[in-house]
Design an enzyme around this catalytic site. Structure first.
Site, PDB file in Angstrom:
ATOM      1  N   TYR A  46      19.315  39.175  37.172  1.00 57.50           N
ATOM      2  CA  TYR A  46      19.441  39.085  38.630  1.00 57.50           C
ATOM      3  C   TYR A  46      18.821  37.771  39.092  1.00 57.50           C
ATOM      4  O   TYR A  46      17.860  37.279  38.482  1.00 57.50           O
ATOM      5  CB  TYR A  46      18.731  40.265  39.288  1.00 57.50           C
ATOM      6  CG  TYR A  46      19.154  40.548  40.705  1.00 57.50           C
ATOM      7  CD1 TYR A  46      20.434  41.060  40.976  1.00 57.50           C
ATOM      8  CD2 TYR A  46      18.303  40.311  41.781  1.00 57.50           C
ATOM      9  CE1 TYR A  46      20.823  41.329  42.282  1.00 57.50           C
ATOM     10  CE2 TYR A  46      18.700  40.579  43.090  1.00 57.50           C
ATOM     11  CZ  TYR A  46      19.960  41.086  43.321  1.00 57.50           C
ATOM     12  OH  TYR A  46      20.344  41.336  44.616  1.00 57.50           O
ATOM     13  N   SER A  64      31.372  54.242  46.113  1.00 53.74           N
ATOM     14  CA  SER A  64      30.033  53.692  45.893  1.00 53.74           C
ATOM     15  C   SER A  64      29.166  53.958  47.111  1.00 53.74           C
ATOM     16  O   SER A  64      29.647  54.383  48.165  1.00 53.74           O
ATOM     17  CB  SER A  64      30.118  52.188  45.638  1.00 53.74           C
ATOM     18  OG  SER A  64      30.555  51.513  46.808  1.00 53.74           O
ATOM     19  N   VAL A 108      27.714  51.763  49.054  1.00 58.09           N
ATOM     20  CA  VAL A 108      28.174  50.892  50.135  1.00 58.09           C
ATOM     21  C   VAL A 108      29.492  51.402  50.686  1.00 58.09           C
ATOM     22  O   VAL A 108      29.696  51.465  51.904  1.00 58.09           O
ATOM     23  CB  VAL A 108      28.315  49.438  49.659  1.00 58.09           C
ATOM     24  CG1 VAL A 108      28.983  48.585  50.745  1.00 58.09           C
ATOM     25  CG2 VAL A 108      26.962  48.856  49.300  1.00 58.09           C
ATOM     26  N   ARG A 122      38.683  54.299  41.423  1.00 55.09           N
ATOM     27  CA  ARG A 122      39.187  54.110  40.064  1.00 55.09           C
ATOM     28  C   ARG A 122      40.082  55.275  39.659  1.00 55.09           C
ATOM     29  O   ARG A 122      39.980  56.395  40.181  1.00 55.09           O
ATOM     30  CB  ARG A 122      38.036  53.956  39.074  1.00 55.09           C
ATOM     31  CG  ARG A 122      37.238  55.220  38.852  1.00 55.09           C
ATOM     32  CD  ARG A 122      36.209  55.050  37.748  1.00 55.09           C
ATOM     33  NE  ARG A 122      35.426  56.267  37.576  1.00 55.09           N
ATOM     34  CZ  ARG A 122      35.776  57.275  36.795  1.00 55.09           C
ATOM     35  NH1 ARG A 122      36.907  57.239  36.109  1.00 55.09           N
ATOM     36  NH2 ARG A 122      34.991  58.347  36.703  1.00 55.09           N
ATOM     37  N   ASP A 123      40.965  55.033  38.707  1.00 58.32           N
ATOM     38  CA  ASP A 123      41.842  56.073  38.194  1.00 58.32           C
ATOM     39  C   ASP A 123      41.025  57.158  37.498  1.00 58.32           C
ATOM     40  O   ASP A 123      40.027  56.884  36.821  1.00 58.32           O
ATOM     41  CB  ASP A 123      42.861  55.480  37.208  1.00 58.32           C
ATOM     42  CG  ASP A 123      43.800  54.486  37.875  1.00 58.32           C
ATOM     43  OD1 ASP A 123      44.101  54.677  39.067  1.00 58.32           O
ATOM     44  OD2 ASP A 123      44.207  53.523  37.203  1.00 58.32           O
ATOM     45  N   GLY A 148      30.762  43.019  41.458  1.00 57.65           N
ATOM     46  CA  GLY A 148      31.770  42.773  40.422  1.00 57.65           C
ATOM     47  C   GLY A 148      31.626  43.764  39.285  1.00 57.65           C
ATOM     48  O   GLY A 148      31.350  43.385  38.143  1.00 57.65           O
TER      49      GLY A 148
END
Length: 359
Positions: A71, A171, A173, A193-194, A266
Site C-alpha cells: 500500500y 462490496s 462501497v 461477479r458471475d 482493481g
C-alpha cells in the site's frame, strides 16, 4: 503464549507506563506470519490528546495491503494495524474542548492504530459521531460510506432520475453507493461477479432491498439483453469501477455521452482497455479516485464536516446501514484476518473489543 510482552526499545521510549493489547507487526509480510497480539505500553495523555477505549474495528482490504507492504502508506515499525474503527472517549487533555468523556469517535481519516483495546490520539485526528447510528456503521464509516459519498458528488452533477452504473456492487462501497443514490433519487445499475443462479438470485434480492434499480451478473452485462435493459433508464453519466479488466471496459461501453468512469479499486488485478472511438466520439473520461488522499486534503473543512453529518443523519434515519458483518473477539484476530483475505466472503470482518471473550 500468543501474548508477547517483548516491546522494542523504540516503542518503550515513545509510550508511557500504562498498557493495552494490540495487533502489532514489526515487518511487512503476510498477516498470518507477521501480525501478533501483544501487550504494549499506552501513551500518556497530553494536553491536546484524547484517551479512547476501542469498541469495534473492521478488517479492510487496505489494512491487509498495508501489512503486506504493497500500500502507498507505509507506517514505521513497530506498527499497530487497523485503519478505522469506533471507540468511546474515556479522558481528554486539559486543552481539549471539542470532545468529552462518553463521546463516540472515529479516526478523521484512515490511519493505522485502531486494532488496540485502548489508544491515545490527538483530538485533531478524531471525529465525533452520533451514538444513534448502528455500532457497525460507526466502525466502518471512515472508509466505505465516505468513498461512496464523494464519488456520487465530485465527478458529475447528478439529478433525480439520473442513472449510474457500477461493478463490484455487493462490496462495502457498492452497497453504500446504492443506498446513498436512492436517497438522491438516482437510479443504480449494479453488476456483480458471475455465480450460480441461486446465489445470484439471493444476492440480487439483498441489493434490491437496499434500493438497487437493477442487479445483473458480469455475463449478462456483456450481452445484447443488457442493452435492452438499459433502454429503461437514462444513459448513465457516471460509472464506478473497483474491478478493472474486462468488467471496466464493459462499464465504459455502457456509459452515455460525456460520461465519466471513476476507478477506485482493481480487484481483478487486470488492466482495462478503452477504445479510441469511445474516447473521441462519446467524449468519455476515465479518472482515478483515492479516498485517503481526499480525506487528508480536506479533513476539518466545512465540506468534510458536512459529509460526516450527512452520513450520520442517514444512519439515524435508517437510510444507510452497514454491510453484513461477522464479529470476532480480539483473541480470534487470526480468523478475522484469514476470512478478510478470502475472495467473496460477503461479510465484513469486525474485531469486536466489547465481547466478554475478547481477551
Amino acid at each position: 503464549s500468543i501474548l508477547r510482552k517483548e516491546i522494542s526499545s523504540t516503542m518503550k521510549r515513545v509510550l508511557g507506563s500504562r498498557s493495552c493489547l494490540a495487533l502489532v507487526f514489526e515487518r511487512f509480510g503476510q498477516p498470518e506470519d507477521v501480525v501478533k497480539l501483544q501487550e504494549i505500553p499506552l501513551a500518556r495523555i497530553g494536553d491536546e490528546d484524547v484517551s479512547i477505549e476501542m469498541l469495534a474495528s473492521p478488517v479492510n482490504p487496505a489494512d491487509v495491503n498495508v501489512i503486506q507492504g504493497v500500500y502507498p502508506i507505509k507506517p514505521p515499525f513497530p506498527a499497530v494495524g487497523g485503519g478505522e474503527g469506533v471507540g468511546i472517549v474515556t479522558a481528554v487533555g486539559s486543552q481539549v474542548t471539542s470532545l468529552h468523556a462518553g463521546d463516540w469517535v472515529i479516526p478523521a481519516l484512515p490511519r493505522q492504530g485502531m486494532w488496540s483495546t485502548h489508544t491515545v490520539q490527538p483530538a485533531c485526528n478524531l471525529t465525533k459521531v452520533s451514538q444513534k447510528i448502528p455500532l457497525d456503521l460507526a466502525a466502518t464509516l471512515t472508509v466505505n460510506p465516505t468513498t461512496a459519498y464523494r464519488m456520487l458528488r465530485d465527478f458529475v452533477s447528478l439529478s433525480p432520475g439520473d442513472c449510474i452504473i457500477q461493478n463490484g456492487a455487493n462490496s462495502g462501497v457498492g452497497q453504500s453507493v446504492i443506498q446513498q443514490a436512492r436517497v438522491m433519487g438516482v437510479k443504480t445499475i449494479n453488476i456483480v461477479r458471475d455465480r450460480s443462479r441461486d446465489e445470484a438470485d439471493s444476492l440480487r434480492q439483498v441489493l434490491l432491498n437496499l434500493g438497487a434499480s437493477e442487479v445483473v451478473t458480469e455475463e449478462f452485462a456483456g450481452s445484447h439483453s443488457m442493452k435492452e435493459l438499459m433502454e429503461k433508464y437514462r444513459r448513465p453519466l457516471l460509472a464506478l469501477n473497483c474491478v478493472g479488466g474486462k468488467s471496466a471496459t464493459t462499464l465504459m461501453q455502457l456509459l452515455g455521452t460525456k460520461g465519466v468512469m471513476v476507478t477506485y479499486g482493481g480487484m481483478s488485478k487486470q488492466p482495462f482497455t478503452i477504445s479510441t472511438g469511445m474516447m473521441i466520439f462519446k467524449d468519455l473520461k476515465s479518472v482515478g479516485y483515492w479516498n485517503s488522499k481526499w480525506m487528508e486534503e480536506n479533513v476539518g473543512s466545512s465540506e468534510y464536516e458536512k459529509m460526516i453529518a450527512d452520513l450520520c443523519q442517514l444512519g439515524e434515519e435508517g437510510l444507510l446501514t452497514p454491510p453484513p458483518c461477522e464479529h470476532h473477539p480480539l483473541k480470534d484476530f487470526a480468523i478475522a484476518l484469514s476470512n478478510a483475505m478470502k475472495p467473496y466472503v460477503g461479510r465484513k470482518q469486525i474485531i469486536d473489543f466489547k465481547q466478554k471473550s475478547a481477551l
